[in-house]
Motif scaffolding. Sequence first.
Motif, PDB file in Angstrom:
ATOM      1  N   ALA A   1      -7.663  19.175   5.258  1.00  0.00           N
ATOM      2  CA  ALA A   1      -6.109  19.120   5.878  1.00  0.00           C
ATOM      3  C   ALA A   1      -5.406  20.267   6.848  1.00  0.00           C
ATOM      4  O   ALA A   1      -6.142  21.369   6.515  1.00  0.00           O
ATOM      5  CB  ALA A   1      -5.269  18.788   5.284  1.00  0.00           C
ATOM      6  N   VAL A   2      -5.021  20.567   7.574  1.00  0.00           N
ATOM      7  CA  VAL A   2      -4.093  21.366   9.009  1.00  0.00           C
ATOM      8  C   VAL A   2      -2.881  21.063   8.248  1.00  0.00           C
ATOM      9  O   VAL A   2      -2.362  20.307   8.740  1.00  0.00           O
ATOM     10  CB  VAL A   2      -4.725  21.250   9.757  1.00  0.00           C
ATOM     11  CG1 VAL A   2      -3.902  23.061  10.935  1.00  0.00           C
ATOM     12  CG2 VAL A   2      -6.212  21.261  10.068  1.00  0.00           C
TER      13      VAL A   2
ATOM     14  N   GLY B   1      -3.140  17.755  10.905  1.00  0.00           N
ATOM     15  CA  GLY B   1      -4.395  16.796  11.739  1.00  0.00           C
ATOM     16  C   GLY B   1      -4.947  16.703   9.716  1.00  0.00           C
ATOM     17  O   GLY B   1      -4.636  17.781   9.027  1.00  0.00           O
ATOM     18  N   TRP B   2      -5.984  15.946   9.879  1.00  0.00           N
ATOM     19  CA  TRP B   2      -6.222  15.474   8.390  1.00  0.00           C
ATOM     20  C   TRP B   2      -7.691  14.534   8.484  1.00  0.00           C
ATOM     21  O   TRP B   2      -7.849  14.459   9.887  1.00  0.00           O
ATOM     22  CB  TRP B   2      -5.875  14.843   7.863  1.00  0.00           C
ATOM     23  CG  TRP B   2      -5.128  13.628   7.962  1.00  0.00           C
ATOM     24  CD1 TRP B   2      -5.804  12.214   7.418  1.00  0.00           C
ATOM     25  CD2 TRP B   2      -4.140  13.273   9.079  1.00  0.00           C
ATOM     26  NE1 TRP B   2      -5.264  10.793   8.866  1.00  0.00           N
ATOM     27  CE2 TRP B   2      -3.894  11.324   9.138  1.00  0.00           C
ATOM     28  CE3 TRP B   2      -2.885  13.830   9.565  1.00  0.00           C
ATOM     29  CZ2 TRP B   2      -3.028  11.067  10.307  1.00  0.00           C
ATOM     30  CZ3 TRP B   2      -2.472  13.383  10.114  1.00  0.00           C
ATOM     31  CH2 TRP B   2      -2.277  12.327  10.395  1.00  0.00           C
ATOM     32  N   ALA B   3      -8.893  14.446   8.157  1.00  0.00           N
ATOM     33  CA  ALA B   3      -9.661  14.111   8.359  1.00  0.00           C
ATOM     34  C   ALA B   3     -10.431  13.678   6.595  1.00  0.00           C
ATOM     35  O   ALA B   3     -10.023  14.642   5.642  1.00  0.00           O
ATOM     36  CB  ALA B   3     -10.908  14.817   9.095  1.00  0.00           C
TER      37      ALA B   3
ATOM     38  N   ALA C   1     -19.517  20.555   7.620  1.00  0.00           N
ATOM     39  CA  ALA C   1     -19.022  21.360   8.404  1.00  0.00           C
ATOM     40  C   ALA C   1     -17.661  20.495   9.409  1.00  0.00           C
ATOM     41  O   ALA C   1     -17.057  20.692   9.876  1.00  0.00           O
ATOM     42  CB  ALA C   1     -19.372  22.441   9.453  1.00  0.00           C
ATOM     43  N   GLN C   2     -18.226  19.484   9.873  1.00  0.00           N
ATOM     44  CA  GLN C   2     -17.952  18.683  10.308  1.00  0.00           C
ATOM     45  C   GLN C   2     -16.470  18.202  10.237  1.00  0.00           C
ATOM     46  O   GLN C   2     -15.634  17.775  10.915  1.00  0.00           O
ATOM     47  CB  GLN C   2     -19.302  17.199  11.207  1.00  0.00           C
ATOM     48  CG  GLN C   2     -17.908  16.338  11.513  1.00  0.00           C
ATOM     49  CD  GLN C   2     -18.110  17.267  13.794  1.00  0.00           C
ATOM     50  OE1 GLN C   2     -18.892  18.354  13.937  1.00  0.00           O
ATOM     51  NE2 GLN C   2     -16.899  17.024  14.207  1.00  0.00           N
ATOM     52  N   LEU C   3     -16.028  17.652   8.910  1.00  0.00           N
ATOM     53  CA  LEU C   3     -15.314  17.330   8.596  1.00  0.00           C
ATOM     54  C   LEU C   3     -13.728  18.255   8.879  1.00  0.00           C
ATOM     55  O   LEU C   3     -12.613  17.852   9.274  1.00  0.00           O
ATOM     56  CB  LEU C   3     -15.207  16.734   6.981  1.00  0.00           C
ATOM     57  CG  LEU C   3     -13.989  16.624   6.871  1.00  0.00           C
ATOM     58  CD1 LEU C   3     -13.418  15.076   6.250  1.00  0.00           C
ATOM     59  CD2 LEU C   3     -14.024  16.873   4.584  1.00  0.00           C
ATOM     60  N   VAL C   4     -13.931  19.558   8.624  1.00  0.00           N
ATOM     61  CA  VAL C   4     -12.832  20.577   9.198  1.00  0.00           C
ATOM     62  C   VAL C   4     -12.985  20.619  10.494  1.00  0.00           C
ATOM     63  O   VAL C   4     -11.833  20.789  10.834  1.00  0.00           O
ATOM     64  CB  VAL C   4     -13.721  21.508   7.990  1.00  0.00           C
ATOM     65  CG1 VAL C   4     -12.445  22.960   8.241  1.00  0.00           C
ATOM     66  CG2 VAL C   4     -13.574  21.813   6.627  1.00  0.00           C
TER      67      VAL C   4
ATOM     68  N   ASP D   1     -13.346  18.256  12.334  1.00  0.00           N
ATOM     69  CA  ASP D   1     -12.549  16.813  12.764  1.00  0.00           C
ATOM     70  C   ASP D   1     -10.679  17.118  12.372  1.00  0.00           C
ATOM     71  O   ASP D   1     -10.293  16.265  13.276  1.00  0.00           O
ATOM     72  CB  ASP D   1     -12.639  15.578  12.076  1.00  0.00           C
ATOM     73  CG  ASP D   1     -14.319  15.401  12.555  1.00  0.00           C
ATOM     74  OD1 ASP D   1     -14.569  15.658  13.662  1.00  0.00           O
ATOM     75  OD2 ASP D   1     -14.812  14.641  11.954  1.00  0.00           O
ATOM     76  N   ALA D   2     -10.718  17.217  10.997  1.00  0.00           N
ATOM     77  CA  ALA D   2      -9.360  17.901  11.195  1.00  0.00           C
ATOM     78  C   ALA D   2      -8.918  19.011  11.856  1.00  0.00           C
ATOM     79  O   ALA D   2      -7.919  18.489  12.780  1.00  0.00           O
ATOM     80  CB  ALA D   2      -9.074  18.723   9.926  1.00  0.00           C
TER      81      ALA D   2
END
Length: 207
Positions: free
Chosen positions: A160-161, A171-173, A180-183, A185-186
């Motif tokens: 989350a951001v 922003g979240w994912a 690392a792509q999860l972060v 994407d957020a």
Amino acid sequence: PKKGRSLLREGSDMRFAFIARHRGIWPVAWLCSALDVSRSGFHAWLNRSPSVRSRHDEILVSRIDRSFKSSDRTYGARRVWHDVLAEGLSCGLHRIERLMRENGLRVRPRRRGLPKDTRERAAVSENLLDRAFEASAPNQKWIADFTYIWTAEGWLYVAAVVDLFSRRVVGWAMKAEMTAQLVTDALIMAIWRRGKPDSLLHHSDQG
């Protein structure tokens, strides 16, 4: 024909019982429509004295619920059934399965310990935020965080951001894998939602 009427009545009773249990969550009119029964029929059923079987079901549900929750929601119908029989109540396994299903008692797997973090650590960046967690306007300072949540399907990873001005998530994912792509994407969601902000400080526990 008599047997058919009996089965039909039993099916209606099951739907009425479901409505009675959930009418504090959803409107009765909506539940009746969804289950294809009339409101007048439900209220007539509600005012009838419960049958011997219904009263027995209520007793069984309380015992089932106690056994199920004391196992941290890991007992299936067969193990709950053994607990119920041990308390001196008579019933069949299929009846336990039905009552658990009707009351939403679904088994979840036991936790197998916290997820292992096998990522390679990059060099930590300089801490420019320096614990100055205040912002005078939106899109000046964002902070990012990462966590994991236990679910019935296993671990769910969440990034989350948060905008420090509004303290809101921008922003979240979520993914079933720690990547690392999860972060990323957020962060991309936050940028997309906020229209590519300028002069932004984005901070995480890695600086």
